[in-house]
Design a protein around this motif. Structure first.
Motif, PDB file in Angstrom:
ATOM      1  N   LYS A 262       0.804  -1.222   0.000  1.00  0.00           N
ATOM      2  CA  LYS A 262       0.000   0.000   0.000  1.00  0.00           C
ATOM      3  C   LYS A 262       0.838   1.274   0.000  1.00  0.00           C
ATOM      4  O   LYS A 262       0.388   2.300   0.511  1.00  0.00           O
ATOM      5  CB  LYS A 262      -0.973  -0.004   1.189  1.00  0.00           C
ATOM      6  CG  LYS A 262      -1.852  -1.240   1.233  1.00  0.00           C
ATOM      7  CD  LYS A 262      -2.906  -1.192   2.306  1.00  0.00           C
ATOM      8  CE  LYS A 262      -3.709  -2.487   2.290  1.00  0.00           C
ATOM      9  NZ  LYS A 262      -4.881  -2.450   3.167  1.00  0.00           N
ATOM     10  N   GLY A 263       2.019   1.220  -0.570  1.00  0.00           N
ATOM     11  CA  GLY A 263       2.834   2.409  -0.724  1.00  0.00           C
ATOM     12  C   GLY A 263       3.628   2.824   0.499  1.00  0.00           C
ATOM     13  O   GLY A 263       4.246   3.893   0.513  1.00  0.00           O
ATOM     14  N   PHE A 264       3.627   2.005   1.536  1.00  0.00           N
ATOM     15  CA  PHE A 264       4.388   2.314   2.746  1.00  0.00           C
ATOM     16  C   PHE A 264       5.853   1.893   2.582  1.00  0.00           C
ATOM     17  O   PHE A 264       6.162   0.941   1.878  1.00  0.00           O
ATOM     18  CB  PHE A 264       3.789   1.600   3.969  1.00  0.00           C
ATOM     19  CG  PHE A 264       2.502   2.205   4.442  1.00  0.00           C
ATOM     20  CD1 PHE A 264       1.289   1.749   3.961  1.00  0.00           C
ATOM     21  CD2 PHE A 264       2.515   3.237   5.371  1.00  0.00           C
ATOM     22  CE1 PHE A 264       0.091   2.317   4.393  1.00  0.00           C
ATOM     23  CE2 PHE A 264       1.330   3.796   5.817  1.00  0.00           C
ATOM     24  CZ  PHE A 264       0.115   3.337   5.326  1.00  0.00           C
ATOM     25  N   GLU A 265       6.716   2.611   3.261  1.00  0.00           N
ATOM     26  CA  GLU A 265       8.117   2.246   3.334  1.00  0.00           C
ATOM     27  C   GLU A 265       8.640   2.603   4.714  1.00  0.00           C
ATOM     28  O   GLU A 265       8.017   3.386   5.456  1.00  0.00           O
ATOM     29  CB  GLU A 265       8.948   2.954   2.256  1.00  0.00           C
ATOM     30  CG  GLU A 265       9.014   4.448   2.404  1.00  0.00           C
ATOM     31  CD  GLU A 265       9.896   5.092   1.324  1.00  0.00           C
ATOM     32  OE1 GLU A 265       9.962   4.560   0.215  1.00  0.00           O
ATOM     33  OE2 GLU A 265      10.503   6.131   1.623  1.00  0.00           O
ATOM     34  N   ALA A 266       9.769   2.012   5.069  1.00  0.00           N
ATOM     35  CA  ALA A 266      10.378   2.312   6.367  1.00  0.00           C
ATOM     36  C   ALA A 266      11.884   2.247   6.213  1.00  0.00           C
ATOM     37  O   ALA A 266      12.416   1.516   5.378  1.00  0.00           O
ATOM     38  CB  ALA A 266       9.916   1.327   7.433  1.00  0.00           C
ATOM     39  N   GLU A 267      12.554   3.039   7.046  1.00  0.00           N
ATOM     40  CA  GLU A 267      14.008   3.082   7.006  1.00  0.00           C
ATOM     41  C   GLU A 267      14.580   2.679   8.350  1.00  0.00           C
ATOM     42  O   GLU A 267      14.224   3.250   9.390  1.00  0.00           O
ATOM     43  CB  GLU A 267      14.500   4.483   6.639  1.00  0.00           C
ATOM     44  CG  GLU A 267      16.024   4.538   6.481  1.00  0.00           C
ATOM     45  CD  GLU A 267      16.513   5.886   6.008  1.00  0.00           C
ATOM     46  OE1 GLU A 267      15.734   6.857   6.038  1.00  0.00           O
ATOM     47  OE2 GLU A 267      17.690   5.971   5.615  1.00  0.00           O
ATOM     48  N   PHE A 268      15.471   1.709   8.316  1.00  0.00           N
ATOM     49  CA  PHE A 268      16.154   1.252   9.517  1.00  0.00           C
ATOM     50  C   PHE A 268      17.454   2.037   9.652  1.00  0.00           C
ATOM     51  O   PHE A 268      18.291   2.010   8.745  1.00  0.00           O
ATOM     52  CB  PHE A 268      16.439  -0.250   9.406  1.00  0.00           C
ATOM     53  CG  PHE A 268      17.348  -0.807  10.476  1.00  0.00           C
ATOM     54  CD1 PHE A 268      18.437  -1.598  10.143  1.00  0.00           C
ATOM     55  CD2 PHE A 268      17.097  -0.549  11.814  1.00  0.00           C
ATOM     56  CE1 PHE A 268      19.262  -2.129  11.121  1.00  0.00           C
ATOM     57  CE2 PHE A 268      17.918  -1.073  12.807  1.00  0.00           C
ATOM     58  CZ  PHE A 268      19.007  -1.867  12.455  1.00  0.00           C
ATOM     59  N   ILE A 269      17.586   2.758  10.743  1.00  0.00           N
ATOM     60  CA  ILE A 269      18.823   3.473  11.027  1.00  0.00           C
ATOM     61  C   ILE A 269      19.404   2.872  12.299  1.00  0.00           C
ATOM     62  O   ILE A 269      18.947   3.159  13.414  1.00  0.00           O
ATOM     63  CB  ILE A 269      18.601   4.990  11.182  1.00  0.00           C
ATOM     64  CG1 ILE A 269      17.943   5.546   9.925  1.00  0.00           C
ATOM     65  CG2 ILE A 269      19.926   5.697  11.456  1.00  0.00           C
ATOM     66  CD1 ILE A 269      17.645   7.041   9.972  1.00  0.00           C
ATOM     67  N   LYS A 270      20.410   2.021  12.113  1.00  0.00           N
ATOM     68  CA  LYS A 270      20.931   1.238  13.232  1.00  0.00           C
ATOM     69  C   LYS A 270      21.517   2.130  14.317  1.00  0.00           C
ATOM     70  O   LYS A 270      21.326   1.886  15.511  1.00  0.00           O
ATOM     71  CB  LYS A 270      21.994   0.257  12.733  1.00  0.00           C
ATOM     72  CG  LYS A 270      22.421  -0.765  13.765  1.00  0.00           C
ATOM     73  CD  LYS A 270      23.338  -1.794  13.144  1.00  0.00           C
ATOM     74  CE  LYS A 270      23.743  -2.834  14.187  1.00  0.00           C
ATOM     75  NZ  LYS A 270      24.631  -3.869  13.611  1.00  0.00           N
ATOM     76  N   SER A 271      22.213   3.183  13.908  1.00  0.00           N
ATOM     77  CA  SER A 271      22.873   4.052  14.883  1.00  0.00           C
ATOM     78  C   SER A 271      21.873   4.796  15.756  1.00  0.00           C
ATOM     79  O   SER A 271      22.205   5.219  16.869  1.00  0.00           O
ATOM     80  CB  SER A 271      23.769   5.060  14.170  1.00  0.00           C
ATOM     81  OG  SER A 271      23.004   5.867  13.302  1.00  0.00           O
ATOM     82  N   LYS A 272      20.672   4.951  15.259  1.00  0.00           N
ATOM     83  CA  LYS A 272      19.637   5.661  16.019  1.00  0.00           C
ATOM     84  C   LYS A 272      18.614   4.696  16.612  1.00  0.00           C
ATOM     85  O   LYS A 272      17.650   5.146  17.239  1.00  0.00           O
ATOM     86  CB  LYS A 272      18.913   6.669  15.117  1.00  0.00           C
ATOM     87  CG  LYS A 272      19.807   7.799  14.616  1.00  0.00           C
ATOM     88  CD  LYS A 272      18.994   8.818  13.830  1.00  0.00           C
ATOM     89  CE  LYS A 272      19.873   9.978  13.384  1.00  0.00           C
ATOM     90  NZ  LYS A 272      19.112  10.989  12.616  1.00  0.00           N
ATOM     91  N   PHE A 273      18.794   3.401  16.406  1.00  0.00           N
ATOM     92  CA  PHE A 273      17.831   2.400  16.874  1.00  0.00           C
ATOM     93  C   PHE A 273      16.413   2.795  16.434  1.00  0.00           C
ATOM     94  O   PHE A 273      15.458   2.723  17.217  1.00  0.00           O
ATOM     95  CB  PHE A 273      17.889   2.269  18.409  1.00  0.00           C
ATOM     96  CG  PHE A 273      19.221   1.812  18.907  1.00  0.00           C
ATOM     97  CD1 PHE A 273      20.195   2.749  19.255  1.00  0.00           C
ATOM     98  CD2 PHE A 273      19.517   0.473  19.026  1.00  0.00           C
ATOM     99  CE1 PHE A 273      21.441   2.331  19.704  1.00  0.00           C
ATOM    100  CE2 PHE A 273      20.755   0.050  19.487  1.00  0.00           C
ATOM    101  CZ  PHE A 273      21.719   0.977  19.821  1.00  0.00           C
ATOM    102  N   SER A 274      16.301   3.227  15.175  1.00  0.00           N
ATOM    103  CA  SER A 274      15.005   3.705  14.716  1.00  0.00           C
ATOM    104  C   SER A 274      14.535   2.939  13.487  1.00  0.00           C
ATOM    105  O   SER A 274      15.339   2.385  12.726  1.00  0.00           O
ATOM    106  CB  SER A 274      15.066   5.200  14.403  1.00  0.00           C
ATOM    107  OG  SER A 274      15.836   5.433  13.241  1.00  0.00           O
ATOM    108  N   PHE A 275      13.238   2.916  13.313  1.00  0.00           N
ATOM    109  CA  PHE A 275      12.609   2.237  12.173  1.00  0.00           C
ATOM    110  C   PHE A 275      11.331   3.004  11.868  1.00  0.00           C
ATOM    111  O   PHE A 275      10.227   2.578  12.186  1.00  0.00           O
ATOM    112  CB  PHE A 275      12.331   0.777  12.516  1.00  0.00           C
ATOM    113  CG  PHE A 275      11.912  -0.078  11.344  1.00  0.00           C
ATOM    114  CD1 PHE A 275      10.747  -0.830  11.385  1.00  0.00           C
ATOM    115  CD2 PHE A 275      12.697  -0.160  10.198  1.00  0.00           C
ATOM    116  CE1 PHE A 275      10.359  -1.630  10.320  1.00  0.00           C
ATOM    117  CE2 PHE A 275      12.327  -0.957   9.123  1.00  0.00           C
ATOM    118  CZ  PHE A 275      11.155  -1.693   9.196  1.00  0.00           C
TER     119      PHE A 275
END
Lengths: 115, 111
Positions: free
Chosen positions: A61-74
């Motif tokens: 459905k057009g969603f995306e996500a970015e994993f940034i390991k150094s920031k422990f973020s998704f």
């Protein structure tokens, strides 16, 4: 103990607006990362997942996500939301190799899209 | 074809009663889970079974007893129901550590 934090409790957007939902987790080891969506009165459905490789993952459905390991973020993103995206969104983490692969969920973010 | 199914979908009962929720998956997964979603929609793991063996028990009261007769089934029995047990209970399955597929949920209301 591992935990997952979602930055926004309730987000209200107009149709065609861009979306970004924040997610941070606390665990220093290897994890799998997920975003699930729960439409009103329904069960959880997987939007996207990250196991390894390209940190920018595309889902349904057009969603995306970015994993940034150094920031422990998704963080979850969508360039243009639709009214049908109104739902509850959950970020989740599973810890590999121990703890049975259980999912640890964030508190959820309720997204309301105004037509 | 339903991948993960639960019965019943709704369960309304009186305090003190005993009830069961059934879960079945036809995905060939080796791991099954029970999650509880409270009134604020927060989801928390309760139990996990891998190949019929209990591997996670997250400080759940012993009134809750999971049973896995085979890899495709994980049932949840609750004794002496309390008001605080009211929630939506989701069953899920996966290959261990992988993507989890969720059932439709069972909304339990204790009066």
């Amino acid at each position: 103990a591992q935990s997952v934090s979602q930055h926004n409790h309730h987000v209200i957007l107009s149709e065609a607006a861009s979306l970004e939902l924040g997610c941070n987790y606390s665990y220093g080891g290897t994890v799998n990362l997920f975003w699930y969506v729960q439409y009103p009165g329904q069960h959880l459905q997987l939007l996207l997942k990250y196991f390894s490789g390209d940190p920018l993952v595309k889902g349904i459905k057009g969603f995306e996500a970015e994993f940034i390991k150094s920031k422990f973020s998704f963080n979850l993103r969508k360039p243009s939301v639709q009214w049908s995206d109104t739902a509850e969104y959950f970020c989740a983490v599973s810890v590999l190799y121990n703890q049975g692969g259980k999912l640890i969920f964030g508190q959820g973010t309720e997204l309301s899209v105004k037509p | 074809d339903t991948a993960v199914s639960q019965t019943p979908k709704y369960l309304v009962t009186q305090m003190g009663n005993d009830k069961s929720i059934k879960c079945e998956q036809n995905l060939g997964h080796d791991t099954m889970y029970w999650y509880k979603q409270d009134s604020k929609k927060f989801l928390k793991i309760m139990f996990s079974y891998n190949n019929k063996e209990l591997i996670i028990n997250e400080t759940v009261p012993n009134r809750f007893s999971p049973k896995s007769p085979d890899k495709a089934h994980l049932n949840l029995h609750i004794n002496s129901l309390e008001l605080g047990d009211s929630a939506v209970y989701f069953c899920a399955s996966s290959h261990r550590g992988g993507e989890q597929f969720f059932g439709p949920g069972t909304r339990l209301t204790v009066l």
